[in-house]
Design a protein around this motif. Structure first.
Motif, PDB file in Angstrom:
ATOM      1  N   VAL A 120      -1.378  12.376  -7.475  1.00 28.64           N
ATOM      2  CA  VAL A 120      -2.429  11.586  -6.924  1.00 28.64           C
ATOM      3  C   VAL A 120      -3.805  12.026  -7.618  1.00 28.64           C
ATOM      4  CG1 VAL A 120      -3.808  11.664  -4.773  1.00 28.64           C
ATOM      5  CG2 VAL A 120      -1.172  11.686  -4.745  1.00 28.64           C
ATOM      6  N   LEU A 121      -4.066  13.221  -7.919  1.00 33.75           N
ATOM      7  CA  LEU A 121      -5.453  13.484  -8.481  1.00 33.75           C
ATOM      8  C   LEU A 121      -5.520  12.848 -10.023  1.00 33.75           C
ATOM      9  CD1 LEU A 121      -5.606  17.227  -7.194  1.00 33.75           C
ATOM     10  CD2 LEU A 121      -7.009  14.994  -6.251  1.00 33.75           C
ATOM     11  N   ARG A 122      -4.421  12.680 -10.521  1.00 31.27           N
ATOM     12  CA  ARG A 122      -4.399  12.287 -11.937  1.00 31.27           C
ATOM     13  C   ARG A 122      -4.893  10.927 -11.839  1.00 31.27           C
ATOM     14  NH1 ARG A 122       0.195  13.911 -13.104  1.00 31.27           N
ATOM     15  NH2 ARG A 122      -0.306  16.023 -14.234  1.00 31.27           N
ATOM     16  N   PRO A 164      -4.050  10.205  10.403  1.00 30.05           N
ATOM     17  CA  PRO A 164      -3.155  10.525   9.112  1.00 30.05           C
ATOM     18  C   PRO A 164      -3.187   9.061   8.343  1.00 30.05           C
ATOM     19  CG  PRO A 164      -1.701  10.132  10.959  1.00 30.05           C
ATOM     20  CD  PRO A 164      -3.025  10.442  11.541  1.00 30.05           C
ATOM     21  N   GLY A 165      -2.624   9.267   7.116  1.00 33.34           N
ATOM     22  CA  GLY A 165      -2.638   8.269   6.124  1.00 33.34           C
ATOM     23  C   GLY A 165      -2.051   6.887   6.291  1.00 33.34           C
ATOM     24  N   LEU A 207       0.378   8.397   0.174  1.00 25.99           N
ATOM     25  CA  LEU A 207       0.515   8.015   1.207  1.00 25.99           C
ATOM     26  C   LEU A 207       1.704   9.192   1.658  1.00 25.99           C
ATOM     27  CD1 LEU A 207       0.544   4.156   1.394  1.00 25.99           C
ATOM     28  CD2 LEU A 207      -0.530   5.682   2.781  1.00 25.99           C
ATOM     29  N   ILE A 208       2.672   9.629   0.662  1.00 24.59           N
ATOM     30  CA  ILE A 208       3.497  10.539   1.183  1.00 24.59           C
ATOM     31  C   ILE A 208       3.207  12.177   0.789  1.00 24.59           C
ATOM     32  CG2 ILE A 208       4.505  10.541  -1.149  1.00 24.59           C
ATOM     33  CD1 ILE A 208       6.434  10.521   2.379  1.00 24.59           C
ATOM     34  N   ALA A 209       2.355  12.367  -0.114  1.00 23.67           N
ATOM     35  CA  ALA A 209       1.996  13.630  -0.359  1.00 23.67           C
ATOM     36  C   ALA A 209       1.332  14.480   0.415  1.00 23.67           C
ATOM     37  CB  ALA A 209       1.292  13.665  -1.843  1.00 23.67           C
TER      38      ALA A 209
END
Length: 246
Positions: A34-36, A198-199, A229-231
């Protein structure tokens, strides 16, 4: 990227929920993915577990930093399964000092503020504050006063960004006090929605970004990729700033 982009800087705040996703699986690699996708200059993570274990993934801060090629600083708020648990700052920019502040209140879960000084360019220092406040109303009021009354956010000799999981979904004392001293990323105006947590089915807005007025907000987004959305149960909030002459 040895210094911040000449035109500006991108920051992100992300409560990673111990890297436990909505599928109940602990996967630091998903957080790194996600951060990438975001490619931020400076990253603020909350609820990070760092255990010297049998696998690299158990020390989540080091694992994510290594995956992204970044340096990190850890602000421990409590022990968890024999390891450290708390807030983490990651960046490839030079970090030359840090301090971790205890914001804990009696009878409540330990909370903290991690302050890292980062060199954006020669002669320009960013005071970067990664904060995780409590879930109780009176608890947050005391923590907000401590942040300002004890000069934790004073940050003389540079510019400031204050961000993290404030656990404040209404305009409480924390919001009022910080808004007197800082500009903020407005969820409805800049993110296009007033609820971010939450997301998957958001009904609260807990994560916030405050910044000195010398910084000009170019844009902000709620990162809603399929992996994000899942992490974690939170979504990353990303902000891009233009650095004015300072």
């Amino acid at each position: 990227m040895e210094r911040a982009r000449s035109a500006g800087i991108r920051v992100v705040t992300y409560n990673v929920h111990k890297c436990r996703g909505l599928d109940r699986r602990v996967r630091p690699a998903r957080i790194a993915d996600v951060l990438r996708e975001i490619h931020a200059d400076i990253i603020a993570l909350q609820e990070v577990v760092c255990i010297e274990g049998k696998t690299p993934q158990e020390h989540q801060a080091r694992y994510i930093a290594d995956e992204l090629g970044l340096e990190y600083r850890l602000g421990e708020t409590r022990r968890h399964r024999g390891g450290a648990y708390g807030n983490v700052v990651l960046t490839r920019l030079p970090m030359f000092s840090m301090r971790n502040y205890d914001l804990s209140q009696p009878g409540r879960e330990e909370r903290g503020c991690l302050h890292v000084d980062i060199e954006l360019r020669r002669g320009l220092v960013l005071h970067f504050y990664n904060i995780h406040l409590g879930t109780a109303y009176l608890e947050r009021r005391k923590q907000a006063r401590k942040l300002l009354d004890e000069d934790i956010l004073k940050g003389s000799g540079g510019i400031r960004i204050v961000l993290g999981d404030f656990n404040e979904w209404t305009r409480g004392l924390t919001t009022k006090l910080l808004s007197r001293h800082f500009e903020c990323v407005d969820a409805r105006l800049h993110l296009g929605r007033s609820r971010t947590y939450p997301g998957v089915m958001p009904f609260l807005h807990l994560d916030h970004i405050y910044f000195d007025r010398v910084l000009k907000l170019k844009g902000a987004t709620l990162h809603r990729s399929r992996t994000a959305l899942i992490a974690s149960d939170h979504l990353p909030i990303v902000a891009d700033f233009r650095i004015e002459n300072h």
